[in-house]
Scaffold this motif. Structure first.
Motif, PDB file in Angstrom:
ATOM      1  N   PHE A  98       3.637   3.858  -5.590  1.00 29.74           N
ATOM      2  CA  PHE A  98       3.849   3.231  -4.285  1.00 29.74           C
ATOM      3  C   PHE A  98       5.156   2.452  -4.303  1.00 29.74           C
ATOM      4  O   PHE A  98       5.352   1.579  -5.144  1.00 29.74           O
ATOM      5  N   TYR A 149      -2.537   4.308  -9.889  1.00 30.53           N
ATOM      6  CA  TYR A 149      -1.367   4.058  -9.064  1.00 30.53           C
ATOM      7  C   TYR A 149      -0.558   2.905  -9.646  1.00 30.53           C
ATOM      8  O   TYR A 149      -1.089   2.089 -10.395  1.00 30.53           O
ATOM      9  N   CYS A 197       1.494  -4.525   3.719  1.00 27.46           N
ATOM     10  CA  CYS A 197       1.507  -3.555   2.627  1.00 27.46           C
ATOM     11  C   CYS A 197       0.416  -3.786   1.599  1.00 27.46           C
ATOM     12  O   CYS A 197      -0.058  -2.835   0.984  1.00 27.46           O
ATOM     13  N   TYR A 236       6.439  -5.814  -1.142  1.00 25.39           N
ATOM     14  CA  TYR A 236       5.401  -6.725  -1.636  1.00 25.39           C
ATOM     15  C   TYR A 236       5.891  -8.160  -1.703  1.00 25.39           C
ATOM     16  O   TYR A 236       5.271  -9.009  -2.323  1.00 25.39           O
ATOM     17  N   PHE A 291      -6.375   1.751  -0.621  1.00 22.50           N
ATOM     18  CA  PHE A 291      -6.230   2.866  -1.553  1.00 22.50           C
ATOM     19  C   PHE A 291      -7.085   2.643  -2.780  1.00 22.50           C
ATOM     20  O   PHE A 291      -7.836   3.519  -3.226  1.00 22.50           O
ATOM     21  N   LYS A 292      -7.008   1.429  -3.327  1.00 21.28           N
ATOM     22  CA  LYS A 292      -7.738   1.119  -4.555  1.00 21.28           C
ATOM     23  C   LYS A 292      -9.235   1.227  -4.319  1.00 21.28           C
ATOM     24  O   LYS A 292      -9.960   1.772  -5.153  1.00 21.28           O
ATOM     25  N   VAL A 329      -2.424  -0.799  -0.367  1.00 18.98           N
ATOM     26  CA  VAL A 329      -2.887  -0.532  -1.742  1.00 18.98           C
ATOM     27  C   VAL A 329      -4.322  -0.986  -1.936  1.00 18.98           C
ATOM     28  O   VAL A 329      -5.054  -0.399  -2.726  1.00 18.98           O
ATOM     29  N   ASP A 330      -4.741  -2.028  -1.198  1.00 19.43           N
ATOM     30  CA  ASP A 330      -6.129  -2.466  -1.340  1.00 19.43           C
ATOM     31  C   ASP A 330      -7.089  -1.401  -0.827  1.00 19.43           C
ATOM     32  O   ASP A 330      -8.113  -1.108  -1.446  1.00 19.43           O
ATOM     33  N   THR A 342       2.884   0.194  -8.465  1.00 23.24           N
ATOM     34  CA  THR A 342       3.632  -0.237  -7.279  1.00 23.24           C
ATOM     35  C   THR A 342       5.013  -0.754  -7.648  1.00 23.24           C
ATOM     36  O   THR A 342       5.233  -1.243  -8.750  1.00 23.24           O
ATOM     37  N   GLY A 362      -4.169   3.382   3.654  1.00 23.60           N
ATOM     38  CA  GLY A 362      -4.339   3.526   2.207  1.00 23.60           C
ATOM     39  C   GLY A 362      -5.585   4.325   1.871  1.00 23.60           C
ATOM     40  O   GLY A 362      -5.571   5.214   1.015  1.00 23.60           O
TER      41      GLY A 362
END
Lengths: 313, 300, 404
Positions: free
Chosen positions: C32, C71, C44, C36, C51-52, C48-49, C73, C312
């Motif tokens: 990613f 992943y 953003c 950030y 996605f995770k 990722v949250d 970042t 995500g």
């Protein structure tokens, strides 16, 4: 003695540079090309700052102008890239001449501040002229001739051009012109008294510094295929100054070493933490407080004192 | 480029635009006067001044969060945030700067630059990277009509604050003993030291006051802009240019410079919106071409 | 001193080598590049949250084709130069399988160009420029977030029945600003032939002091003002709108004005009466999928999900399902599998359209208003749902712009 050691190390470095792409992952080739470009840029700054004693506080504007001129010529005006690569540094040199004429009447900090304001004007125009320069987005995907389009091609182009440029700068600085320039740096009044046209010399130095900064700008376009307004912002100019200072601004190769250290540190520190700016700030503070002659300056000092100790027996 | 501005000339639009430009002038003046003070007396070009402005804004945010919104929260923020910034600057000055006054200007310049880098990331470490919004107290919300166009009440409040700060600053610099000593030290620090005055203490006080002003500017501007990382970058360059065109160390010069900056930008936007931000830089170049040492007398 | 130099050099060398080694080859690596730090980062982190959260569930069931999804970042600091450099580092040094990101349209275009050169799939998870899957679209880039063409068409949809005739477009002078402003105007004009554009105003990205720009607009008296801002610009505008009570002078429309990140940042001081569109609201629709998603997100992160979480989450589902369908870890097969793929999401089934690689998300329209249920921030009222197929530009339109 110092000179012999330096030559040996230089030859080693040159050998490493030539064979680097064959052995290591592509990323390191890219980083090295970037280092060489930044090294060329900070050496061109040092041309004016360290050797000329001129408060060149916004050197980055010539770098950015060279890069943008090249980018715009290729993408918006449709020029042949090779032509653009030659024209870019010329545009940078022309800007340097114009800005130099305006600023040269002032001295020291005033010169620097006027240069910053003129440079900021250039930045503001580029930043806001969205239709011509892409504004905040910059220009990306700039095509390069197929010969130097690949990672390796761009890399070799960079080290050859940068090598030539460094060599040229070295010869100029060790010519009568260079000696006069340093004389002006050390004592402008006395130089004037013995008949040197101080203004003309300084102006010439500025134009040359601007030209080589423009060359670095062209190299950036070749390596990165893009330009961004940040290339013209004053923070970059100060970063280049940090590189020159860190490496040692009374030496010729100091800025190159400083550039290598900063780019490497930035790349690797950024993968570990997001506070690279903090680290760079602390590093700069330490250099100013404890190592004002820079890393290379310190190294030379030690070699010299060792050599003279040996001579004394 | 719109030439319609000629028709605008006496219109409400221009009046409003001028008032808006003046409220920006106030903020610029408060911060730039601090910078000018430090530059004039201590001969330090303090690039970290912008970071202190930013810290002032963030501290104002924290104070208003802790005390709660509303009018008390606001006034506490306006008073405590600049004091917090003054404290930080005191520590920095005693700890590092006071040892380095003898160095060349360019080294001091770079040293303050290193501080701005450090402060920038410190703010990120302490406050994180998010948006921060300082609540506007209800008494300041809304707008009043000027010739039919809405003009925010808070901007009006700034227009009042500006002259108040200017007058207070003038009184301190010209009418107090400390002010007179610092003006003397700006001109000849060795002489002042020879007369038996603790120059180091004078420098410390001036530095802290200058930084207090930066923090005050940040705290005042917090409710109308977003308190974000990076708000220091353009501001510091503008303040430097203001100080240069006004005359190094000259407070009235800082006022003049801020006026030029604020008004050329807001009127520039009216004339040529796309390149509005170019006008102040162009004005700087014009001024420096005719008066390279600044419009008013500098203390150097 | 010599010893110190040797130590120093060795450290640098070790650093060079040491940091270059990362995860094993038994994982699927997603890199990613996003913002950030700075104001845009609040969007953003949700990406990722989300996605995770999705890959944790996928990995718990054994991963994809026997491999776990991982992943990493990199922070572009909302700067295209930095973003491109980070993308290069991810591909050339970390050797990721897939690139994802970013919120900055200019960075996304630069990275997309790079991904094309490198032949590596790139999922755009937030940036909205229509060029990404439009003019500059290609085989290797996928749009998971909505794009400005879609937003423009949805805007026109929303105001089609309103009596506005005179419009003004204002916003930030960058790729996204121009794209969203002009797209909205184009589609409004298409739906309302007698609409008139009184003017446009563009200021620099992140400009905080908008009063000098807005005052002349008020004087011009348009019926509706379309705001083409992003990130911090949204907040700056909404704050000024409240201070000047702009909603009284003209209708104001801003994409993502009803999005949680903005409204949460403004808190109780938010302006009521601003129209807007967004792809995700955690309180609407109240379907079982959405409720479950919100509950799980709240449990994991202690806050309600914002629109980034949807992007995500969808990206993770797409990646997992595409690899599953492809049958092996191969970039080309992955891309072919992605085309036409449908995945489940909190807002229903989503299809990754084959012709332009654009995810067909639904759009929600609403107006900001106070709510007794959520005292800390405003929410959207008068909500209208626009289905993906109704407002996405047609494949023909896209192919035509790519020809040019």
């Amino acid at each position: 003695m110092v000179k012999r050691k330096t030559t040996v190390i230089l030859l080693l470095v040159a050998a490493v540079l030539v064979f680097l792409p064959l052995g290591v992952p592509r990323f390191y080739t890219y980083i090295t090309a970037l280092i060489v470009t930044m090294g060329l840029l900070s050496t061109s700054l040092n041309f004016a700052l360290g050797y000329g004693g001129i408060y060149q506080l916004h050197h980055g504007v010539f770098y950015g102008t060279g890069a943008y001129a090249t980018a715009v010529m290729i993408t918006k005006l449709g020029y042949n890239p090779w032509l653009a690569y030659i024209a870019g540094p010329l545009v940078a040199a022309a800007l340097s001449l114009v800005m130099g004429i305006i600023c040269i009447r002032l001295s020291k900090l005033y010169f620097g501040m006027l240069q910053i304001s003129l440079g900021s004007l250039v930045w503001a125009i580029v930043f806001r002229w969205y239709s011509f320069t892409g504004g905040d987005d910059g220009i990306h995907g700039i095509p390069a001739p197929s010969m130097i389009g690949s990672s390796k091609g761009a890399y070799y182009f960079t080290i050859i051009v940068a090598g030539l440029a460094m060599f040229l700068m070295y010869r100029i600085l060790h010519s009568p012109f260079g000696s006069t320039l340093q004389g002006i740096r050390d004592n402008a009044v006395r130089s004037q008294a013995i008949g040197v046209n101080v203004r003309r010399h300084q102006l010439a130095a500025l134009v040359m510094a601007g030209f080589f900064a423009g060359v670095a700008g062209v190299l950036f376009v070749v390596v990165d295929n893009s330009v961004f307004p940040d290339l013209l912002f004053w923070t970059l100019s100060l970063e280049i100054t940090i590189m020159a200072l860190l490496g040692g601004w009374f030496t010729f190769l100091g800025p190159m070493l400083g550039a290598a250290m900063i780019v490497l540190l930035r790349t690797f520190v950024s993968t570990v933490t997001e506070y690279w700016t903090f680290a760079m700030g602390i590093l700069l503070m330490l250099v100013i407080l404890f190592l004002p002659e820079g890393v290379l300056g310190k190294v030379f000092e030690i070699w010299k004192s060792r050599a003279s100790a040996e001579d004394r027996g | 480029m719109s030439l319609d501005f000629l028709a605008y000339f006496y219109s409400p639009g221009v009046v409003c635009q001028i008032l808006v430009g003046l409220s920006r002038t106030v903020i610029l003046f408060i911060v730039a006067s601090g910078l000018s003070l430090i530059l004039g007396v201590l001969r330090i070009p303090n690039i970290a001044h912008g970071s202190l402005y930013m810290i002032g804004a963030f501290m104002a945010y924290t104070v208003s969060r802790v005390v709660g919104g509303g009018i008390t929260g606001y006034w506490m923020a306006i008073i405590l945030a600049p004091l917090g910034v003054a404290l930080v600057s005191f520590i920095v000055e005693r700890g590092i700067f006071s040892r380095l006054y003898e160095r060349e200007h360019i080294m001091l310049f770079l040293l303050t630059f290193s501080f701005s880098l450090v402060f920038g990331d410190l703010v990120k470490m302490v406050w994180g990277a998010d948006y921060r919004s300082v609540p506007m107290p209800t008494s300041f919300q809304g707008s009043i009509p000027i010739f039919g166009l809405p003009f925010p009440i808070y901007n009006f409040f700034l227009l009042l604050m500006g002259p108040i700060v200017a007058v207070l600053l003038w009184l301190i610099v010209n009418k107090t003993k400390m002010g007179k000593i610092s003006r003397a030290a700006a001109v000849d620090r060795e002489m002042v030291g020879a007369v038996g005055i603790n120059v180091s203490l004078v420098f410390c006080i001036v530095f802290v006051i200058g930084c207090f002003l930066a923090g005050l500017g940040g705290a005042l501007v917090a409710p109308i802009v977003n308190v974000v990382l990076g708000m220091d970058h353009t501001l510091i360059m503008e303040c430097f240019l203001i100080v240069i065109i006004g005359g190094l160390g000259n407070i009235w010069g800082a006022l003049l410079g801020s006026l030029i900056f604020g008004l050329t930008q807001s009127l520039g936007i009216l004339i040529w919106p796309q390149f509005g931000i170019v006008f102040p830089y162009a004005a700087v170049i014009v001024v420096l071409s005719f008066r390279p040492t600044g419009l008013l007398r500098s203390t150097w | 001193m010599k010893r110190a130099m040797i130590v120093g050099l060795s450290v640098v060398l070790l650093g060079f080598l040491g940091v270059s080694f990362s995860y094993g080859a038994n994982t699927i690596k997603v890199g990613f590049v996003d913002t950030y730090s700075g104001p845009a980062s609040v969007y953003c982190f949700d990406v990722v949250d989300g996605f995770k959260m999705a890959i944790d569930a996928i990995n718990a069931k054994g991963g994809v084709l026997g491999k776990k999804i991982e992943y990493t970042t990199r922070d572009e600091k909302f700067n295209p130069a930095t973003g491109l450099a980070m993308a290069k580092e991810l591909v050339m040094r970390e050797e990721v399988d897939i690139l994802a990101g970013t919120i900055n349209s200019a960075t996304t275009l630069a990275v997309s160009d790079f991904a094309k050169k490198e032949k590596i799939p790139f999922l755009c998870t937030f940036a909205k420029s229509e060029k990404i899957t439009g003019e500059m679209g290609h085989r290797y880039v996928f749009g998971v977030a909505e794009n400005t063409r879609m937003i423009g068409k949805a805007t026109a949809f929303a105001v089609a029945k309103k009596p506005y005739k005179k419009f003004w477009v204002a916003g930030e002078d960058y790729e996204y600003g121009h794209a969203v402003g002009m797209a909205s105007w184009r589609y409004i004009k298409a739906m309302k032939p007698d609409a008139e554009l009184l003017g446009q105003t563009w200021w620099k990205v992140g400009e905080a002091d908008l009063a000098p720009y807005i005052t002349p607009i008020v004087q011009a008296k348009p019926d509706m003002l379309y705001m083409a801002t992003g990130g911090v610009g949204n907040l700056n505008f909404m704050k000024l709108a409240k201070a000047m009570n702009l909603m009284k002078e003209m209708a104001c429309f801003l994409h993502t004005s009803i999005e949680l990140s903005n409204l949460q940042a403004l808190g109780k001081e938010g302006p009521e009466g601003i129209m807007g569109t967004v792809n995700y609201l955690f309180y609407y629709p109240e379907t079982p999928e959405n409720k479950a998603f919100v509950a799980e997100f709240r449990k994991m992160y202690n806050r309600p999900p914002k629109v980034g979480a949807l992007y995500g989450y969808a990206a993770a589902q797409l990646i997992a399902k595409a690899y599953q369908k492809a049958g092996k870890i191969d970039k080309e097969k992955f891309i072919t599998a992605m085309e036409g793929l449908t995945v489940d999401s909190p807002v229903g089934k989503l299809e990754m359209r084959k012709c332009d690689h654009q995810l067909m998300l639904p759009m929600f329209y609403g107006v900001t208003q106070k709510s007794p249920q959520y005292p800390d921030f405003l929410i959207a009222g008068d909500i209208m749902t626009i289905a993906g197929k109704d407002y996405l530009p047609t494949c023909d339109e896209i192919m035509k712009v790519r020809q040019k």
